[in-house]
Design a protein around this motif. Structure first.
Motif, short mmCIF file in Angstrom:
data_model
loop_
_atom_site.label_atom_id
_atom_site.label_comp_id
_atom_site.label_asym_id
_atom_site.label_seq_id
_atom_site.Cartn_x
_atom_site.Cartn_y
_atom_site.Cartn_z
N CYS A 282 0.84 -1.21 0.00
CA CYS A 282 0.00 0.00 0.00
C CYS A 282 0.87 1.25 0.00
CB CYS A 282 -0.92 0.01 1.22
SG CYS A 282 -2.23 -1.25 1.14
N PHE A 284 0.45 4.08 1.58
CA PHE A 284 0.64 4.65 2.92
C PHE A 284 0.80 3.52 3.95
CE2 PHE A 284 -1.98 7.73 0.56
CZ PHE A 284 -1.11 8.80 0.58
N CYS A 287 -2.30 2.66 6.03
CA CYS A 287 -3.49 2.43 5.21
C CYS A 287 -4.48 1.54 5.94
CB CYS A 287 -3.09 1.81 3.87
SG CYS A 287 -4.48 1.56 2.75
N GLN A 291 -10.77 3.52 1.68
CA GLN A 291 -10.89 4.43 0.54
C GLN A 291 -9.58 5.15 0.22
OE1 GLN A 291 -13.74 4.49 -1.14
NE2 GLN A 291 -14.73 3.11 0.32
N GLU A 292 -8.51 4.75 0.90
CA GLU A 292 -7.25 5.46 0.70
C GLU A 292 -6.70 5.25 -0.72
OE1 GLU A 292 -7.50 4.25 5.05
OE2 GLU A 292 -7.91 3.36 3.08
N CYS A 295 -4.24 1.98 -2.31
CA CYS A 295 -4.43 0.80 -1.45
C CYS A 295 -4.31 -0.46 -2.31
CB CYS A 295 -5.79 0.84 -0.76
SG CYS A 295 -6.14 -0.66 0.20
#
Length: 348
Positions: A282, A284, A287, A291-292, A295
């Motif tokens: 991912c 981030f 995460c 909805q990031e 992902c």
């Protein structure tokens, strides 16, 4: 007389017996404080010593089927007194039925667990994931055994075997017809002298029939499944260790409708290696896989690489495992409060 080495007694257990008094035996059955032991010289019934009861604090301090124990024989009788349980090489356990935080021991010192599942309409991948997670936690090696292939067309069998292989991650997946003894030779490589196999599965998947075929005699009662939903009735009512004709032992366990976990997050990671790998990709690090942007898990679900059902199963079992870890560290009350607080924050 029994050959202890054929029963699984090896250097791991022998090293614990050094300079200790007592004879060694393996527990074949356990019921209401009475244990049947296989020993070098005979088969006998045994009970725990008063000192054992006094020192035992937790469920896993007590013996279970498959355990190696030190005991003292009673002269002139086929009876004995158990003084100590030797350290286990593996332990299958689950959460005991009921609301209390209690562990139920299923089988000890198992090398391989046959995860028995039927190929009929009771086929359930999510249940298999739960069982697989428990085997990883136990320290034994899993083998999926898919029974009742005579009730399916070849194409359906291939599709279901492939579906299990996708969650098995290298664990063998074997399709058999125990009733007509088709495919049983594929199990023989796990049934060696000195090795222990245990069966784990729901009621009605054919464990008792499989036991009878492997032993070459009718030792376990079998019953027909219900026609409307392919659910089975409990035929095995207790855990028991049997001696195999080719050497080694096999442990049968009662069927279960649901396996409540007694394990932590590490086992969940082993069971869902594909999901863990995707989570590491991912964009981030924090995460939440909702909805990031970037992902990897949501992208894999959208592309069909990962099924939504499998990811939901991962989330459910991770939460359950995390809660078990918190209960062990802080107790049930504080763990429940921590769970509620994290749910409010959206971090659970």
């Amino acid at each position: 007389m029994y050959n202890l080495q054929a029963l699984g007694y090896n250097e791991f257990f022998a090293g614990q017996q050094n300079n200790k008094q007592g004879k060694v035996g393996r527990i074949a059955t356990a019921s209401n404080g009475i244990y049947k032991l296989f020993t070098k010289n005979s088969e006998l019934r045994a009970q725990l010593s008063g000192r054992f009861h006094h020192l035992a604090e937790h469920t896993r301090d007590y013996p279970c089927v498959g355990d190696w124990v030190l005991f003292q024989a009673i002269d002139g009788e086929d009876k004995g007194i158990i003084h100590e349980v030797l350290q286990r090489s593996s332990l299958l356990s689950r959460h005991a039925a009921g609301p209390k935080q209690e562990e139920q021991l299923m089988a000890a010192n198992v090398d391989t667990v046959f995860l028995v599942n039927a190929l009929n309409q009771d086929f359930n991948l999510r249940r298999m994931e739960r069982y697989l997670m428990q085997v990883y936690e136990s320290g034994a090696s899993p083998v999926f055994v898919l029974t009742k292939k005579d009730l399916c067309q070849d194409k359906e069998i291939d599709e279901k075997v492939q579906a299990v292989e996708e969650i098995a991650f290298g664990a063998p997946v074997l399709a058999i017809d125990a009733l007509h003894e088709e495919g049983l030779t594929s199990l023989k490589e796990y049934l060696h002298e000195g090795k222990t196999v245990s069966l784990l599965g729901s009621s009605g998947v054919g464990k008792s029939t499989l036991i009878n075929r492997l032993l070459g005699q009718e030792v376990q009662e079998t019953q027909a499944i219900r026609g409307e939903d392919a659910k089975g009735r409990h035929t095995t009512t207790h855990r028991e260790l049997f001696l195999l004709p080719e050497g080694g032992v096999i442990i049968d366990t009662p069927g279960m409708r649901e396996l409540q976990l007694w394990s932590g997050e590490e086992a969940a990671g082993e069971t869902f290696q594909d999901v863990e790998r995707l989570a590491g990709q991912c964009k981030f690090r924090d995460c939440r896989h909702e909805q990031e942007p970037g992902c990897a898990i949501q992208n894999a679900i959208a592309s069909g690489e990962l099924s939504d059902d499998r990811y939901k199963s991962y989330v459910k079992l991770q939460r359950e495992a995390k809660f078990l870890d918190l209960k062990e560290k802080y107790g049930a009350h504080r763990a429940s409060r921590m769970q509620v607080e994290e749910l409010k924050k959206g971090t659970w």
